[in-house]
Motif scaffolding. Structure first.
Motif, PDB file in Angstrom:
ATOM      1  N   HIS A   1       0.816  -1.217   0.000  1.00 46.61           N
ATOM      2  CA  HIS A   1       0.000   0.000   0.000  1.00 46.61           C
ATOM      3  C   HIS A   1       0.852   1.270   0.000  1.00 46.61           C
ATOM      4  CE1 HIS A   1      -4.210  -1.264   0.135  1.00 46.61           C
ATOM      5  NE2 HIS A   1      -3.772  -2.347   0.755  1.00 46.61           N
ATOM      6  N   CYS A   2       2.171   1.132   0.077  1.00 45.41           N
ATOM      7  CA  CYS A   2       3.052   2.290  -0.130  1.00 45.41           C
ATOM      8  C   CYS A   2       3.128   2.570  -1.629  1.00 45.41           C
ATOM      9  CB  CYS A   2       4.447   2.012   0.422  1.00 45.41           C
ATOM     10  SG  CYS A   2       4.510   1.774   2.222  1.00 45.41           S
ATOM     11  N   ASP A   3       3.453   3.793  -1.985  1.00 44.53           N
ATOM     12  CA  ASP A   3       3.498   4.173  -3.399  1.00 44.53           C
ATOM     13  C   ASP A   3       4.821   3.832  -4.062  1.00 44.53           C
ATOM     14  OD1 ASP A   3       0.841   5.512  -3.582  1.00 44.53           O
ATOM     15  OD2 ASP A   3       1.727   6.755  -2.009  1.00 44.53           O
ATOM     16  N   VAL A   4       5.901   3.878  -3.294  1.00 49.36           N
ATOM     17  CA  VAL A   4       7.232   3.524  -3.779  1.00 49.36           C
ATOM     18  C   VAL A   4       7.926   2.755  -2.653  1.00 49.36           C
ATOM     19  CG1 VAL A   4       9.436   4.358  -4.686  1.00 49.36           C
ATOM     20  CG2 VAL A   4       7.342   5.652  -5.151  1.00 49.36           C
ATOM     21  N   LEU A   5       8.671   1.708  -3.013  1.00 54.14           N
ATOM     22  CA  LEU A   5       9.399   0.934  -2.006  1.00 54.14           C
ATOM     23  C   LEU A   5      10.891   0.953  -2.292  1.00 54.14           C
ATOM     24  CD1 LEU A   5       7.206  -2.300  -1.631  1.00 54.14           C
ATOM     25  CD2 LEU A   5       7.375  -0.394  -0.021  1.00 54.14           C
ATOM     26  N   VAL A   6      11.667   1.233  -1.251  1.00 48.90           N
ATOM     27  CA  VAL A   6      13.108   1.032  -1.286  1.00 48.90           C
ATOM     28  C   VAL A   6      13.438   0.046  -0.185  1.00 48.90           C
ATOM     29  CG1 VAL A   6      13.659   3.255  -2.301  1.00 48.90           C
ATOM     30  CG2 VAL A   6      13.526   3.057   0.177  1.00 48.90           C
ATOM     31  N   ALA A   7      14.502  -0.706  -0.352  1.00 48.64           N
ATOM     32  CA  ALA A   7      14.778  -1.796   0.579  1.00 48.64           C
ATOM     33  C   ALA A   7      16.230  -1.820   1.014  1.00 48.64           C
ATOM     34  CB  ALA A   7      14.422  -3.143  -0.055  1.00 48.64           C
TER      35      ALA A   7
ATOM     36  N   VAL B   1      19.672  -0.903  -1.070  1.00 45.55           N
ATOM     37  CA  VAL B   1      20.845  -0.166  -0.612  1.00 45.55           C
ATOM     38  C   VAL B   1      21.404  -0.827   0.642  1.00 45.55           C
ATOM     39  CG1 VAL B   1      20.003   2.008  -1.563  1.00 45.55           C
ATOM     40  CG2 VAL B   1      19.447   1.410   0.793  1.00 45.55           C
ATOM     41  N   PRO B   2      22.667  -0.522   1.003  1.00 53.23           N
ATOM     42  CA  PRO B   2      23.189  -1.010   2.283  1.00 53.23           C
ATOM     43  C   PRO B   2      22.289  -0.563   3.424  1.00 53.23           C
ATOM     44  CG  PRO B   2      24.970  -0.141   0.936  1.00 53.23           C
ATOM     45  CD  PRO B   2      23.684   0.210   0.230  1.00 53.23           C
ATOM     46  N   HIS B   3      22.207  -1.392   4.456  1.00 52.87           N
ATOM     47  CA  HIS B   3      21.247  -1.143   5.528  1.00 52.87           C
ATOM     48  C   HIS B   3      21.380   0.267   6.111  1.00 52.87           C
ATOM     49  CE1 HIS B   3      18.316  -2.442   8.491  1.00 52.87           C
ATOM     50  NE2 HIS B   3      19.073  -1.934   9.442  1.00 52.87           N
ATOM     51  N   ALA B   4      22.599   0.716   6.332  1.00 48.01           N
ATOM     52  CA  ALA B   4      22.814   2.030   6.946  1.00 48.01           C
ATOM     53  C   ALA B   4      22.366   3.170   6.051  1.00 48.01           C
ATOM     54  CB  ALA B   4      24.293   2.200   7.305  1.00 48.01           C
ATOM     55  N   GLU B   5      22.208   2.894   4.756  1.00 49.41           N
ATOM     56  CA  GLU B   5      21.820   3.940   3.812  1.00 49.41           C
ATOM     57  C   GLU B   5      20.320   3.960   3.532  1.00 49.41           C
ATOM     58  OE1 GLU B   5      23.712   6.364   2.454  1.00 49.41           O
ATOM     59  OE2 GLU B   5      25.159   5.632   3.926  1.00 49.41           O
ATOM     60  N   LEU B   6      19.578   3.054   4.147  1.00 47.89           N
ATOM     61  CA  LEU B   6      18.164   2.939   3.796  1.00 47.89           C
ATOM     62  C   LEU B   6      17.376   4.206   4.104  1.00 47.89           C
ATOM     63  CD1 LEU B   6      15.733   1.304   2.808  1.00 47.89           C
ATOM     64  CD2 LEU B   6      15.439   0.494   5.167  1.00 47.89           C
ATOM     65  N   LEU B   7      17.394   4.655   5.347  1.00 50.23           N
ATOM     66  CA  LEU B   7      16.602   5.836   5.693  1.00 50.23           C
ATOM     67  C   LEU B   7      17.091   7.095   4.983  1.00 50.23           C
ATOM     68  CD1 LEU B   7      15.613   5.336   9.429  1.00 50.23           C
ATOM     69  CD2 LEU B   7      14.174   5.186   7.392  1.00 50.23           C
ATOM     70  N   PRO B   8      18.414   7.338   4.904  1.00 52.68           N
ATOM     71  CA  PRO B   8      18.841   8.502   4.113  1.00 52.68           C
ATOM     72  C   PRO B   8      18.359   8.446   2.663  1.00 52.68           C
ATOM     73  CG  PRO B   8      20.642   7.750   5.495  1.00 52.68           C
ATOM     74  CD  PRO B   8      19.555   6.727   5.615  1.00 52.68           C
ATOM     75  N   THR B   9      18.377   7.256   2.066  1.00 50.08           N
ATOM     76  CA  THR B   9      17.905   7.113   0.690  1.00 50.08           C
ATOM     77  C   THR B   9      16.415   7.403   0.591  1.00 50.08           C
ATOM     78  OG1 THR B   9      19.617   5.468   0.185  1.00 50.08           O
ATOM     79  CG2 THR B   9      17.671   5.503  -1.243  1.00 50.08           C
ATOM     80  N   ALA B  10      15.637   6.824   1.512  1.00 54.60           N
ATOM     81  CA  ALA B  10      14.188   7.047   1.509  1.00 54.60           C
ATOM     82  C   ALA B  10      13.862   8.510   1.754  1.00 54.60           C
ATOM     83  CB  ALA B  10      13.530   6.170   2.561  1.00 54.60           C
ATOM     84  N   HIS B  11      14.600   9.157   2.642  1.00 57.36           N
ATOM     85  CA  HIS B  11      14.348  10.569   2.931  1.00 57.36           C
ATOM     86  C   HIS B  11      14.679  11.448   1.729  1.00 57.36           C
ATOM     87  CE1 HIS B  11      14.742   9.699   7.512  1.00 57.36           C
ATOM     88  NE2 HIS B  11      13.504   9.561   7.089  1.00 57.36           N
TER      89      HIS B  11
END
Length: 267
Positions: free
Chosen positions: A117-123, A182-192
């Motif tokens: 139900h999200c519009d775009v997914l990054v993992a 993306v690498p785990h540590a980069e997930l939230l920065p990428t999503a933001h």
């Protein structure tokens, strides 16, 4: 001791981050957590200063789905009808604000439905996806049988649902379920960064374009959501909560064995 039902909301300019925070139970969805998630999403959607929302979970998981302990005791009805502004096939009320899902770990069953139900997914590279409804003995009610084949194709969707096997982050990327790993540590920065780019565009145009995408999708699937909702309601009327509880232990053991075989480790 019961894990508290906590949803964290943080703001950074026009981007809001919503975090499911029941880490001890892998952010499993209790009635209280669902209520808080719906309240948070509705409040952010009503805020004109919010241009995009990032949805994630507290490590180590995105969301392990419905809390099987409460489902097994009859505490959750996965087929319950929608509350005000929320059709029964949606986990939260209709949103006009784009939602970027940041999948940091397991997104399983109800957690997979939240992701869909999200519009775009990054993992994150640690993300994995599974539909274990058949293993537990319940049926999806939040549109999974409509949205999963739209995301990954007819064959893979049926394979995921009928086997309950996990899809790795790399496999999800190849299937088109996620747009980036993306690498785990980069997930939230990428999503933001992605959310900030969306929020930086013409706000009205973004919302209207998103509505158009959803309207076209709804037209394409026709009565699909209604068919799933009716099927789930019929099944729930005769499912045995005790049988769900019995299957819970086997489900956890099988998931651990599969992860061990993949080299990922962890529960």
């Amino acid at each position: 001791m019961t894990e508290p039902d906590v949803v964290l909301v943080e703001r950074d300019g026009p981007v809001a981050t919503v975090t499911l925070h029941r880490p001890a139970v892998r952010n499993a969805l209790s009635p209280g957590l669902l209520a808080r998630l719906r309240e948070a999403m509705a409040a952010l959607d009503a805020d004109d200063a919010v241009g995009a929302v990032v949805l994630t979970g507290a490590d180590p998981a995105f969301c392990a789905g419905l809390d099987l302990r409460e489902l097994g005791s009859g505490g959750i009805d996965p087929s319950a009808g929608g509350d005000e502004g929320r059709p029964s096939w949606q986990p939260w009320a209709r949103l006009s604000t784009p939602v970027v899902g940041a999948v940091n770990g397991a997104a399983v069953t109800g957690g997979l439905e939240l992701a869909l139900h999200c519009d775009v997914l990054v993992a994150s590279e640690r993300a994995r996806f599974a539909d274990t409804h058949a293993r537990v003995g319940v049926l999806p009610g939040w549109g999974l049988t409509v949205l999963l084949p739209l995301a990954v194709g007819r064959g893979l969707a049926r394979r995921m649902s009928l086997t309950g096997d996990h899809l790795s982050a790399a496999e999800a990327l190849r299937a088109g379920l996620v747009t980036e790993v993306v690498p785990h540590a980069e997930l939230l920065p990428t999503a933001h960064r992605l959310a900030a780019t969306i929020a930086g565009n013409d706000r009205a145009a973004v919302r209207r374009l998103l509505r158009s995408y959803r309207d076209v999708e709804a037209a394409a699937v026709g009565e699909g959501f209604a068919v799933e909702a009716a099927t789930a309601a019929e099944w729930a009327a005769r499912h045995d909560p005790a049988e769900v509880e019995r299957r819970r232990a086997g489900l956890l053991d099988r998931g651990r064995a599969q992860l061990a075989g993949s080299g990922e480790g962890g529960p």
